[in-house]
Motif scaffolding. Sequence first.
Motif, mmCIF file in Angstrom:
data_model
loop_
_atom_site.group_PDB
_atom_site.id
_atom_site.type_symbol
_atom_site.label_atom_id
_atom_site.label_comp_id
_atom_site.label_asym_id
_atom_site.label_seq_id
_atom_site.Cartn_x
_atom_site.Cartn_y
_atom_site.Cartn_z
ATOM 1 N N LEU A 65 -1.083 -3.559 -9.382
ATOM 2 C CA LEU A 65 -0.212 -4.351 -8.349
ATOM 3 C C LEU A 65 1.182 -3.377 -8.184
ATOM 4 O O LEU A 65 1.491 -2.638 -9.220
ATOM 5 C CB LEU A 65 0.353 -5.485 -8.887
ATOM 6 N N GLY A 66 1.933 -3.269 -7.061
ATOM 7 C CA GLY A 66 2.871 -2.630 -6.876
ATOM 8 C C GLY A 66 3.819 -2.986 -5.642
ATOM 9 O O GLY A 66 3.627 -4.112 -5.023
ATOM 10 N N GLN A 67 4.498 -2.051 -5.076
ATOM 11 C CA GLN A 67 5.003 -2.413 -3.775
ATOM 12 C C GLN A 67 5.029 -0.997 -2.699
ATOM 13 O O GLN A 67 4.840 0.071 -3.380
ATOM 14 C CB GLN A 67 6.440 -2.372 -3.974
ATOM 15 N N THR A 68 5.261 -1.333 -1.563
ATOM 16 C CA THR A 68 5.167 -0.422 -0.509
ATOM 17 C C THR A 68 6.774 0.371 -0.746
ATOM 18 O O THR A 68 7.622 -0.242 -1.251
ATOM 19 C CB THR A 68 5.274 -0.918 0.832
ATOM 20 N N ALA A 69 7.143 1.430 0.121
ATOM 21 C CA ALA A 69 8.190 1.989 0.004
ATOM 22 C C ALA A 69 9.566 1.158 0.593
ATOM 23 O O ALA A 69 10.402 1.130 0.257
ATOM 24 C CB ALA A 69 8.261 3.123 0.977
ATOM 25 N N VAL A 70 9.197 0.139 1.183
ATOM 26 C CA VAL A 70 9.890 -0.763 2.171
ATOM 27 C C VAL A 70 9.882 -2.300 0.874
ATOM 28 O O VAL A 70 10.533 -3.236 1.607
ATOM 29 C CB VAL A 70 9.562 -1.107 3.364
ATOM 30 N N GLY A 71 9.324 -2.232 -0.092
ATOM 31 C CA GLY A 71 9.327 -3.470 -0.842
ATOM 32 C C GLY A 71 8.425 -4.534 -0.653
ATOM 33 O O GLY A 71 8.541 -5.572 -1.347
ATOM 34 N N LYS A 72 7.497 -4.335 0.394
ATOM 35 C CA LYS A 72 6.507 -5.414 0.496
ATOM 36 C C LYS A 72 5.366 -5.238 -0.819
ATOM 37 O O LYS A 72 5.071 -4.126 -1.186
ATOM 38 C CB LYS A 72 5.684 -4.905 1.899
ATOM 39 N N GLU A 73 4.911 -6.288 -1.167
ATOM 40 C CA GLU A 73 4.074 -6.187 -2.369
ATOM 41 C C GLU A 73 2.608 -5.565 -1.834
ATOM 42 O O GLU A 73 2.269 -5.672 -0.625
ATOM 43 C CB GLU A 73 3.566 -7.675 -2.848
ATOM 44 N N ALA A 74 2.056 -4.785 -2.653
ATOM 45 C CA ALA A 74 0.779 -4.083 -2.334
ATOM 46 C C ALA A 74 -0.090 -3.943 -3.544
ATOM 47 O O ALA A 74 0.435 -3.974 -4.564
ATOM 48 C CB ALA A 74 1.383 -2.860 -1.769
ATOM 49 N N LEU A 75 -1.289 -3.438 -3.278
ATOM 50 C CA LEU A 75 -2.168 -2.909 -4.399
ATOM 51 C C LEU A 75 -1.776 -1.516 -4.359
ATOM 52 O O LEU A 75 -1.824 -0.806 -3.244
ATOM 53 C CB LEU A 75 -3.567 -3.290 -3.918
ATOM 54 N N VAL A 76 -1.855 -1.100 -5.514
ATOM 55 C CA VAL A 76 -1.720 0.439 -5.852
ATOM 56 C C VAL A 76 -3.159 1.000 -6.211
ATOM 57 O O VAL A 76 -3.551 0.391 -7.290
ATOM 58 C CB VAL A 76 -0.625 0.759 -6.883
ATOM 59 N N VAL A 77 -3.592 2.047 -5.858
ATOM 60 C CA VAL A 77 -4.898 2.458 -5.948
ATOM 61 C C VAL A 77 -4.438 4.114 -6.469
ATOM 62 O O VAL A 77 -4.148 4.943 -5.900
ATOM 63 C CB VAL A 77 -5.962 2.400 -4.955
#
Length: 110
Positions: A65-77
């Motif tokens: 789990l992580g975030q995009t460059a603008v702080g939106k939650e994201a999956l990190v692969v």
Amino acid sequence: MSNSKFAQSPYAVFEDAAMPYLPDAPPGQGPGHHAQAAPQGRLEAARRRNERALMAIDGVEGVSLGQTAVGKEALVVYLRDSSVKRRVPLQVEGYPVETSITGQIDIQQR
């Protein structure tokens, strides 16, 4: 005193993990904050449902789990090399997918 040629900061955070460190989180909104629990729970559930399929892509080394460059939650692969990126979806269950080139990850038992 450390033998390191780099200055040691009393605020430095050292982890033995390949996870992004996000020091700019506002107070009260870090891991474990209750207002984040529900959305984070949905993201974690999406990760669990899709981790096997993502890991089946040749060259994928891990999913978190992580975030995009603008702080939106994201999956990190995590990827072995940049050639794998074209085989990774841009979104999973509506969540953006961020990629990180890590090289091969070998899990060592201590």
